[in-house]
Enzyme design. Structure first.
Site, PDB file in Angstrom:
ATOM      1  N   ASN A   9      75.186  56.119  54.059  1.00 19.28           N
ATOM      2  CA  ASN A   9      74.274  55.524  53.163  1.00 19.28           C
ATOM      3  C   ASN A   9      74.860  56.297  51.983  1.00 19.28           C
ATOM      4  O   ASN A   9      74.061  57.669  51.822  1.00 19.28           O
ATOM      5  CB  ASN A   9      72.759  55.486  53.625  1.00 19.28           C
ATOM      6  CG  ASN A   9      72.138  55.141  52.349  1.00 19.28           C
ATOM      7  OD1 ASN A   9      72.670  54.628  51.504  1.00 19.28           O
ATOM      8  ND2 ASN A   9      70.784  55.385  52.701  1.00 19.28           N
ATOM      9  N   LYS A  11      73.829  55.857  48.947  1.00 17.38           N
ATOM     10  CA  LYS A  11      72.564  55.907  47.932  1.00 17.38           C
ATOM     11  C   LYS A  11      73.239  55.656  46.724  1.00 17.38           C
ATOM     12  O   LYS A  11      74.379  55.140  46.444  1.00 17.38           O
ATOM     13  CB  LYS A  11      71.654  57.167  48.059  1.00 17.38           C
ATOM     14  CG  LYS A  11      71.422  57.396  49.441  1.00 17.38           C
ATOM     15  CD  LYS A  11      70.218  58.445  49.469  1.00 17.38           C
ATOM     16  CE  LYS A  11      69.972  58.743  51.006  1.00 17.38           C
ATOM     17  NZ  LYS A  11      68.698  59.533  51.100  1.00 17.38           N
ATOM     18  N   HIS A  97      65.081  50.410  53.389  1.00 16.81           N
ATOM     19  CA  HIS A  97      65.125  51.796  53.325  1.00 16.81           C
ATOM     20  C   HIS A  97      63.840  52.611  52.832  1.00 16.81           C
ATOM     21  O   HIS A  97      63.236  52.072  51.937  1.00 16.81           O
ATOM     22  CB  HIS A  97      66.485  52.428  52.765  1.00 16.81           C
ATOM     23  CG  HIS A  97      66.609  53.881  52.660  1.00 16.81           C
ATOM     24  ND1 HIS A  97      66.045  54.920  51.959  1.00 16.81           N
ATOM     25  CD2 HIS A  97      67.481  54.477  53.594  1.00 16.81           C
ATOM     26  CE1 HIS A  97      66.394  55.999  52.453  1.00 16.81           C
ATOM     27  NE2 HIS A  97      67.380  55.968  53.240  1.00 16.81           N
ATOM     28  N   GLU A  99      63.313  54.620  50.727  1.00 18.11           N
ATOM     29  CA  GLU A  99      63.138  54.827  49.278  1.00 18.11           C
ATOM     30  C   GLU A  99      62.854  53.642  48.413  1.00 18.11           C
ATOM     31  O   GLU A  99      62.292  53.347  47.528  1.00 18.11           O
ATOM     32  CB  GLU A  99      64.573  55.475  48.844  1.00 18.11           C
ATOM     33  CG  GLU A  99      64.688  57.072  49.363  1.00 18.11           C
ATOM     34  CD  GLU A  99      66.253  57.372  49.618  1.00 18.11           C
ATOM     35  OE1 GLU A  99      67.210  56.618  49.099  1.00 18.11           O
ATOM     36  OE2 GLU A  99      66.451  58.485  50.208  1.00 18.11           O
ATOM     37  N   GLU A 169      64.023  56.247  60.847  1.00 14.05           N
ATOM     38  CA  GLU A 169      64.121  57.249  59.868  1.00 14.05           C
ATOM     39  C   GLU A 169      62.641  57.668  59.532  1.00 14.05           C
ATOM     40  O   GLU A 169      62.044  57.373  58.708  1.00 14.05           O
ATOM     41  CB  GLU A 169      64.946  56.841  58.667  1.00 14.05           C
ATOM     42  CG  GLU A 169      66.285  56.253  58.775  1.00 14.05           C
ATOM     43  CD  GLU A 169      67.105  56.330  57.579  1.00 14.05           C
ATOM     44  OE1 GLU A 169      68.365  56.864  57.554  1.00 14.05           O
ATOM     45  OE2 GLU A 169      66.729  55.660  56.459  1.00 14.05           O
ATOM     46  N   GLY A 175      66.691  63.791  53.611  1.00 18.07           N
ATOM     47  CA  GLY A 175      67.260  64.527  52.651  1.00 18.07           C
ATOM     48  C   GLY A 175      66.437  65.825  52.533  1.00 18.07           C
ATOM     49  O   GLY A 175      66.382  66.532  51.515  1.00 18.07           O
ATOM     50  N   SER A 215      68.677  63.710  58.055  1.00 17.07           N
ATOM     51  CA  SER A 215      69.380  65.002  57.978  1.00 17.07           C
ATOM     52  C   SER A 215      70.380  65.022  59.258  1.00 17.07           C
ATOM     53  O   SER A 215      70.380  66.124  59.720  1.00 17.07           O
ATOM     54  CB  SER A 215      68.327  66.251  58.036  1.00 17.07           C
ATOM     55  OG  SER A 215      67.538  66.198  56.938  1.00 17.07           O
TER      56      SER A 215
HETATM   57  C1  PEP Z   1      69.342  58.200  54.645  1.00 20.31           C
HETATM   58  O1  PEP Z   1      69.410  58.256  53.438  1.00 20.31           O
HETATM   59  O2  PEP Z   1      69.056  57.153  55.154  1.00 20.31           O
HETATM   60  C2  PEP Z   1      69.081  59.535  55.331  1.00 20.31           C
HETATM   61  C3  PEP Z   1      68.819  59.630  56.452  1.00 20.31           C
HETATM   62  O3  PEP Z   1      69.298  60.751  54.436  1.00 20.31           O
HETATM   63  P1  PEP Z   1      69.951  62.065  54.904  1.00 20.31           P
HETATM   64  O4  PEP Z   1      70.782  62.048  55.985  1.00 20.31           O
HETATM   65  O5  PEP Z   1      70.484  62.770  53.753  1.00 20.31           O
HETATM   66  O6  PEP Z   1      68.552  62.656  55.388  1.00 20.31           O
END
Ligand code: PEP
Length: 253
Positions: A9, A11, A97, A99, A169, A175, A215
């Protein structure tokens, strides 16, 4: 065996040129995927066609959009319909997601409409769910995630549900560099599968890929993916670094 998936992803990161180079750097590793494995690149809208053409010759690689409209084509300035995605051959779309839920106020019912729109156009939704730190600390993460699934997916019949990919998630791990432990990931993935099984039966529940996101890095992917109910990952930050993402792909079961 259900599909094991490494989904990137991006983003709202990278210029077009940086994105193209990143794909080149990953694809040059020439990782051959068995039919049980898949790599998906969720890239910004303006890069979809470029990414599609980059992976054209690759087997079991796909490109995803990161979002789509819940509306049918019409007067919605700035939105992108599933018809548009389908017309350029996009096969997957991230839906819900955290976000998008947080910054753009996407509710479970809006997400249910987006899931429907995707399925109408044969686009596979990568449906994201997961709890905040506050909810985790209060111990109500199971109820919270169950409700997300019920309100956005449970109107679907079993044949439609089978077409969905789920990404768990935990928001507190996205992040932040803080990863769920393998025990936490396995526990929630098994819980999600049990929720699906209670509604749709075990045959359907066992067929659905449930990805972990939060992460995931080259150095923890193998351990996370080794959990029996973790079928790969949805990867943000580490998917922007070719060597990291290559290692994550190689960590698939
Ligand atoms: C994501 O954007 O779905 C995500 C899990 O980000 P990260 O791997 O940076 O935590």
């Amino acid at each position: 065996m259900r599909k094991q998936i490494a989904a990137a992803n991006w983003k709202m990161n990278l210029t077009f040129q940086q994105g193209e180079k990143l794909l080149d750097d990953i694809l040059i590793a020439n990782i051959q995927l068995s039919n049980d494995c898949q790599v998906i690149f969720a890239v910004p809208f303006p890069y979809l066609i470029m990414a599609k053409s980059e992976i054209e010759e690759e087997k079991n690689y796909a490109v995803a959009a990161q979002n789509c409209s819940d509306q049918k084509p019409g007067a919605y300035t700035g939105e992108v319909s599933v018809e548009m995605l389908s017309s350029i051959g996009i096969s997957h779309c991230i839906i819900g997601h955290s976000e998008r839920r947080e910054y753009y106020h996407e509710t479970n019912s809006i997400l249910a409409a987006k899931v429907d729109r995707c399925l109408e156009m044969n686009i596979t939704p990568i449906f994201c769910c997961g709890e905040s730190l506050k909810i985790r600390e209060s111990g109500s993460q199971d109820d919270f995630v169950r409700l997300q699934l019920e309100e956005s997916l449970f109107h679907l019949g079993p044949d439609s549900l089978k077409k969905i990919i789920i990404a768990y998630e935990p928001i507190w791990a996205i992040g932040t560099g803080k990863t769920a432990t393998t025990a936490q990931a396995q526990e929630m993935h098994a819980f999600i599968r049990s929720v699906l099984s209670n509604k749709y039966g075990s045959e359907v529940a066992e067929s659905i890929s449930i990805l972990y996101g939060g992460s995931v890095k080259a150095n923890n992917a193998k351990e996370l993916f080794s959990c029996p109910d973790v079928d790969g990952g949805l990867v943000g930050g580490a998917s922007l670094v070719a060597s990291e993402f290559i290692q994550i792909i190689r960590s698939l079961k």
